[in-house]
Scaffold this active site. Structure first.
Site, PDB file in Angstrom:
ATOM      1  N   GLU A 155      10.846 -37.573  -9.992  1.00 11.03           N
ATOM      2  CA  GLU A 155      12.307 -37.665  -9.664  1.00 11.03           C
ATOM      3  C   GLU A 155      13.113 -36.931 -10.638  1.00 11.03           C
ATOM      4  O   GLU A 155      14.125 -36.213 -10.001  1.00 11.03           O
ATOM      5  CB  GLU A 155      12.677 -39.142  -9.801  1.00 11.03           C
ATOM      6  CG  GLU A 155      14.190 -39.474  -9.648  1.00 11.03           C
ATOM      7  CD  GLU A 155      14.540 -40.882  -9.966  1.00 11.03           C
ATOM      8  OE1 GLU A 155      15.733 -41.128  -9.579  1.00 11.03           O
ATOM      9  OE2 GLU A 155      13.774 -41.793 -10.430  1.00 11.03           O
ATOM     10  N   GLU A 169      21.369 -42.184  -4.001  1.00 12.87           N
ATOM     11  CA  GLU A 169      19.823 -42.211  -3.992  1.00 12.87           C
ATOM     12  C   GLU A 169      19.673 -41.748  -2.625  1.00 12.87           C
ATOM     13  O   GLU A 169      19.666 -41.936  -1.447  1.00 12.87           O
ATOM     14  CB  GLU A 169      19.562 -43.688  -3.880  1.00 12.87           C
ATOM     15  CG  GLU A 169      19.959 -44.508  -4.980  1.00 12.87           C
ATOM     16  CD  GLU A 169      18.788 -44.461  -6.276  1.00 12.87           C
ATOM     17  OE1 GLU A 169      17.784 -43.501  -6.043  1.00 12.87           O
ATOM     18  OE2 GLU A 169      18.862 -45.050  -7.219  1.00 12.87           O
ATOM     19  N   HIS A 178      17.639 -39.234 -14.960  1.00 15.17           N
ATOM     20  CA  HIS A 178      16.289 -38.822 -15.906  1.00 15.17           C
ATOM     21  C   HIS A 178      16.257 -37.600 -16.406  1.00 15.17           C
ATOM     22  O   HIS A 178      17.194 -36.927 -16.450  1.00 15.17           O
ATOM     23  CB  HIS A 178      15.042 -39.438 -14.972  1.00 15.17           C
ATOM     24  CG  HIS A 178      15.233 -40.927 -14.339  1.00 15.17           C
ATOM     25  ND1 HIS A 178      15.334 -41.991 -15.141  1.00 15.17           N
ATOM     26  CD2 HIS A 178      15.368 -41.011 -12.874  1.00 15.17           C
ATOM     27  CE1 HIS A 178      15.802 -43.020 -14.191  1.00 15.17           C
ATOM     28  NE2 HIS A 178      15.637 -42.401 -12.874  1.00 15.17           N
ATOM     29  N   HIS A 215      19.879 -39.278  -7.653  1.00 16.64           N
ATOM     30  CA  HIS A 215      18.625 -39.867  -7.751  1.00 16.64           C
ATOM     31  C   HIS A 215      18.077 -39.949  -6.823  1.00 16.64           C
ATOM     32  O   HIS A 215      18.339 -39.535  -5.544  1.00 16.64           O
ATOM     33  CB  HIS A 215      18.932 -41.591  -8.268  1.00 16.64           C
ATOM     34  CG  HIS A 215      19.522 -41.669  -9.762  1.00 16.64           C
ATOM     35  ND1 HIS A 215      18.740 -41.934 -10.709  1.00 16.64           N
ATOM     36  CD2 HIS A 215      20.481 -41.670 -10.204  1.00 16.64           C
ATOM     37  CE1 HIS A 215      19.293 -42.346 -11.813  1.00 16.64           C
ATOM     38  NE2 HIS A 215      20.504 -41.869 -11.600  1.00 16.64           N
TER      39      HIS A 215
END
Length: 309
Positions: free
Chosen positions: A136, A273, A99, A191
């Site tokens: 995030e 993650e 992102h 992430h």
């Protein structure tokens, strides 16, 4: 959290990190990732180490600085890398911070659909955030910068898909192209998840075997799994956290065929993650600079063991 919405069913081979966790004393059940979540604007930028870099085509930045004297992680709580321990010289690693903090100001751009081989998906999303507003995007950029420093100290050439040097994006198809163009020996997309409260534990997303349209992962499925397994083992050891308690059957591994960043890759690639931002206990870890350094160390160690065979 990957930009793609998660499917109800998930697949992973029944392998486990239980022996590794037992051997290393990693018994705490911590961080993870799950259902998609769109984060609100806000959240302070995380402190992070700096490194000299050059800008490449496509918005990517690369670092090939000489190994620093002493520890590149001084002041961040991470293990040191001895000067001269350039075991990854000649290797290229692409780090993809998930992102972008500017995405929420560019909804029309990130909502445009791009071709991911099998179909068309949104360019990107804003990602998730903690209840306290730590995004995030801030987390992934901070961990990625720390990771870059650790890998550069070992002699690797490190390319970031972005480094707070663009207003939004890049789109997920461009992220894949950056890794491919660099002919990377390994690509890791960093992430954090936005799953339900109580969902804890890290996991590594691996590419499924996909052959459709522009997507053909046949050549990278095997090496990507090896990369993912090495990272999962080292991440557990460095952070003291356990595999996700809500997917992967305790393996810390999740195979997916719906992520453009994996489907379009022609080089070994995984998503890591690191934790679930929506769980208060995991959020406490993710907002800790000390823990983020440990997370970066675990990923770096996993990449290094993979590249050294």
């Amino acid at each position: 959290m990957p930009y793609d919405h998660r499917k109800t069913s998930r697949r992973a081979r029944p392998r486990t990190l239980a022996l590794v966790l037992a051997a290393t004393g990693c018994c705490a059940v911590l961080a993870g990732c799950g259902a998609p979540e769109v984060s609100p604007p806000g959240g302070k930028s995380a402190e992070s180490p700096t490194a000299s870099r050059t800008t490449n085509g496509g918005g990517a930045t690369s670092t090939t600085a000489p190994a620093p004297q002493g520890s590149p992680t001084a002041g961040h709580g991470g293990p040191s890398v001895p000067a001269g321990a350039r075991t990854l010289a000649g290797r290229t690693v692409v780090i993809d911070p998930g992102h972008n903090s500017g995405n929420f100001r560019h909804s029309s751009e990130i909502n445009q659909k791009v071709n991911i081989g099998t179909n068309r998906k949104e360019c990107d999303t804003t990602g998730t955030s903690t209840n306290g507003g730590y995004t995030e995007a801030s987390f992934t950029l901070d961990v990625s910068r720390r990771l870059r420093e650790l890998l550069t100290a070992r002699g690797a050439k490190v390319v970031l898909t972005h480094d707070a040097d663009r207003a939004w994006g890049p789109c997920i198809d461009e992220r894949a192209k950056i890794g491919n163009a660099a002919r990377a020996d390994a690509v890791v997309s960093v992430h954090a998840d936005g799953s339900a409260v109580g969902h804890r534990g890290f996991h590594v997303i691996l590419p499924a075997r996909v052959r459709e349209g522009a997507a053909d992962t046949a050549k990278i499925v095997g090496p990507s799994r090896e990369l993912g397994e090495r990272i999962a083992t080292r991440f557990a050891r460095a952070t003291g956290t356990a595999p996700a308690n809500y997917l992967g059957s305790g393996t810390g591994l999740d195979v997916r065929d719906d992520l453009g960043g994996l489907n379009l890759s022609t080089v070994p690639k995984v998503f890591v993650e690191c934790g679930n931002m929506r769980d208060p206990k995991d959020a406490q870890l993710l907002t800790s600079a000390t823990w983020r350094q440990r997370a970066a160390q675990g990923i770096a160690d996993g990449i290094a063991t993979y590249l050294k065979g």
